[in-house]
Design a protein around this motif. Structure first.
Motif, PDB file in Angstrom:
ATOM      1  N   GLU A 193       0.823  -1.208   0.000  1.00 59.91           N
ATOM      2  CA  GLU A 193       0.000   0.000   0.000  1.00 59.91           C
ATOM      3  C   GLU A 193       0.858   1.259   0.000  1.00 59.91           C
ATOM      4  O   GLU A 193       0.522   2.242  -0.634  1.00 59.91           O
ATOM      5  CB  GLU A 193      -0.920   0.016   1.226  1.00 59.91           C
ATOM      6  N   ARG A 194       1.970   1.221   0.752  1.00 62.37           N
ATOM      7  CA  ARG A 194       2.862   2.370   0.857  1.00 62.37           C
ATOM      8  C   ARG A 194       4.292   1.861   1.001  1.00 62.37           C
ATOM      9  O   ARG A 194       4.539   0.886   1.704  1.00 62.37           O
ATOM     10  CB  ARG A 194       2.498   3.219   2.062  1.00 62.37           C
ATOM     11  N   TYR A 214       6.206   5.674  -2.573  1.00 61.75           N
ATOM     12  CA  TYR A 214       5.096   5.097  -3.325  1.00 61.75           C
ATOM     13  C   TYR A 214       3.867   5.038  -2.436  1.00 61.75           C
ATOM     14  O   TYR A 214       3.938   4.640  -1.283  1.00 61.75           O
ATOM     15  CB  TYR A 214       5.467   3.690  -3.808  1.00 61.75           C
ATOM     16  N   SER A 215       2.727   5.445  -2.996  1.00 60.61           N
ATOM     17  CA  SER A 215       1.450   5.346  -2.302  1.00 60.61           C
ATOM     18  C   SER A 215       0.424   4.784  -3.285  1.00 60.61           C
ATOM     19  O   SER A 215       0.113   5.435  -4.289  1.00 60.61           O
ATOM     20  CB  SER A 215       0.987   6.710  -1.799  1.00 60.61           C
ATOM     21  N   LYS A 216      -0.072   3.599  -3.004  1.00 59.46           N
ATOM     22  CA  LYS A 216      -1.061   2.984  -3.876  1.00 59.46           C
ATOM     23  C   LYS A 216      -2.378   3.753  -3.834  1.00 59.46           C
ATOM     24  O   LYS A 216      -2.990   3.999  -4.874  1.00 59.46           O
ATOM     25  CB  LYS A 216      -1.285   1.528  -3.469  1.00 59.46           C
ATOM     26  N   SER A 217      -2.814   4.159  -2.649  1.00 63.35           N
ATOM     27  CA  SER A 217      -4.102   4.845  -2.524  1.00 63.35           C
ATOM     28  C   SER A 217      -4.108   6.197  -3.242  1.00 63.35           C
ATOM     29  O   SER A 217      -5.122   6.612  -3.787  1.00 63.35           O
ATOM     30  CB  SER A 217      -4.472   5.034  -1.052  1.00 63.35           C
ATOM     31  N   GLN A 218      -2.962   6.872  -3.259  1.00 62.02           N
ATOM     32  CA  GLN A 218      -2.860   8.159  -3.949  1.00 62.02           C
ATOM     33  C   GLN A 218      -2.390   8.004  -5.396  1.00 62.02           C
ATOM     34  O   GLN A 218      -2.275   8.997  -6.111  1.00 62.02           O
ATOM     35  CB  GLN A 218      -1.906   9.082  -3.199  1.00 62.02           C
ATOM     36  N   LYS A 219      -2.087   6.755  -5.788  1.00 68.26           N
ATOM     37  CA  LYS A 219      -1.586   6.459  -7.138  1.00 68.26           C
ATOM     38  C   LYS A 219      -0.404   7.372  -7.481  1.00 68.26           C
ATOM     39  O   LYS A 219      -0.377   8.034  -8.507  1.00 68.26           O
ATOM     40  CB  LYS A 219      -2.695   6.593  -8.171  1.00 68.26           C
ATOM     41  N   ARG A 220       0.581   7.373  -6.560  1.00 72.92           N
ATOM     42  CA  ARG A 220       1.715   8.278  -6.699  1.00 72.92           C
ATOM     43  C   ARG A 220       3.022   7.534  -6.460  1.00 72.92           C
ATOM     44  O   ARG A 220       3.174   6.815  -5.479  1.00 72.92           O
ATOM     45  CB  ARG A 220       1.588   9.414  -5.704  1.00 72.92           C
TER      46      ARG A 220
END
Length: 93
Positions: A8-9, A36-42
Protein backbone atom coordinates in the motif's frame (compact mmCIF):
# COMPACT_ATOMS: atom_id res chain seq x y z
CA UNK A 1 1.48 -22.21 -4.45
CA UNK A 2 2.53 -18.58 -4.83
CA UNK A 3 1.84 -15.77 -2.43
CA UNK A 4 0.86 -12.40 -3.83
CA UNK A 5 2.28 -9.37 -2.08
CA UNK A 6 0.28 -6.16 -1.99
CA UNK A 7 2.08 -3.00 -0.97
CA UNK A 8 0.00 0.00 0.00
CA UNK A 9 2.86 2.37 0.86
CA UNK A 10 6.62 2.17 0.40
CA UNK A 11 9.49 4.46 1.32
CA UNK A 12 12.93 3.24 0.35
CA UNK A 13 16.42 4.55 -0.30
CA UNK A 14 18.61 2.63 -2.72
CA UNK A 15 21.88 2.99 -4.59
CA UNK A 16 21.58 3.21 -8.34
CA UNK A 17 24.10 2.99 -11.19
CA UNK A 18 23.11 4.12 -14.67
CA UNK A 19 25.07 4.59 -17.89
CA UNK A 20 23.86 3.09 -21.18
CA UNK A 21 20.17 3.56 -20.36
CA UNK A 22 20.72 7.34 -20.48
CA UNK A 23 23.37 7.23 -23.24
CA UNK A 24 25.94 8.73 -20.86
CA UNK A 25 29.69 8.79 -21.63
CA UNK A 26 30.39 7.21 -18.23
CA UNK A 27 28.54 5.48 -15.45
CA UNK A 28 26.82 7.54 -12.74
CA UNK A 29 26.27 6.17 -9.24
CA UNK A 30 23.91 7.92 -6.86
CA UNK A 31 21.47 7.35 -4.03
CA UNK A 32 17.74 7.57 -4.78
CA UNK A 33 14.72 7.85 -2.52
CA UNK A 34 11.50 6.18 -3.65
CA UNK A 35 8.12 7.11 -2.21
CA UNK A 36 5.10 5.10 -3.32
CA UNK A 37 1.45 5.35 -2.30
CA UNK A 38 -1.06 2.98 -3.88
CA UNK A 39 -4.10 4.84 -2.52
CA UNK A 40 -2.86 8.16 -3.95
CA UNK A 41 -1.59 6.46 -7.14
CA UNK A 42 1.72 8.28 -6.70
CA UNK A 43 5.32 7.23 -7.24
CA UNK A 44 8.10 9.72 -6.63
CA UNK A 45 11.83 9.33 -7.19
CA UNK A 46 14.31 11.82 -5.71
CA UNK A 47 18.08 11.77 -6.27
CA UNK A 48 19.73 12.44 -2.91
CA UNK A 49 23.40 12.82 -3.86
CA UNK A 50 24.70 16.36 -3.37
CA UNK A 51 27.45 15.66 -5.93
CA UNK A 52 24.94 15.03 -8.74
CA UNK A 53 24.07 18.09 -10.84
CA UNK A 54 20.48 19.29 -11.01
CA UNK A 55 20.38 18.47 -14.74
CA UNK A 56 21.56 14.90 -14.09
CA UNK A 57 19.04 14.53 -11.25
CA UNK A 58 16.25 15.52 -13.68
CA UNK A 59 17.51 13.06 -16.32
CA UNK A 60 17.65 10.21 -13.83
CA UNK A 61 14.26 10.88 -12.24
CA UNK A 62 12.62 11.36 -15.66
CA UNK A 63 14.05 8.04 -16.84
CA UNK A 64 12.93 6.27 -13.65
CA UNK A 65 9.42 7.73 -13.95
CA UNK A 66 9.16 6.57 -17.57
CA UNK A 67 10.72 3.11 -17.28
CA UNK A 68 10.38 1.71 -13.77
CA UNK A 69 7.36 -0.12 -12.41
CA UNK A 70 7.31 -0.11 -8.61
CA UNK A 71 6.27 -3.77 -8.45
CA UNK A 72 9.33 -4.74 -10.50
CA UNK A 73 11.62 -2.50 -8.46
CA UNK A 74 10.46 -3.92 -5.12
CA UNK A 75 11.88 -7.30 -6.10
CA UNK A 76 15.34 -5.72 -6.52
CA UNK A 77 15.45 -3.58 -3.39
CA UNK A 78 18.06 -4.76 -0.93
CA UNK A 79 21.56 -3.99 0.16
CA UNK A 80 23.19 -3.97 -3.28
CA UNK A 81 23.38 -1.19 -5.84
CA UNK A 82 20.80 -1.52 -8.63
CA UNK A 83 22.35 -1.33 -12.09
CA UNK A 84 19.70 0.16 -14.39
CA UNK A 85 21.67 -0.89 -17.49
CA UNK A 86 20.75 -4.51 -16.63
CA UNK A 87 17.10 -3.57 -16.19
CA UNK A 88 14.87 -5.36 -18.75
CA UNK A 89 13.23 -2.10 -19.84
CA UNK A 90 16.49 -0.12 -20.13
CA UNK A 91 16.57 -0.59 -23.90
CA UNK A 92 13.41 1.52 -24.15
CA UNK A 93 15.31 4.69 -23.20
Amino acid sequence: MTTERIVERLDSVFDLRIHKALNLPESVSTRVMLTYSKSQKRTTFKVLSAKTTEEMKRKITSWLDAHIDVDDLMCRLGSEEIDMDTWPKASNA
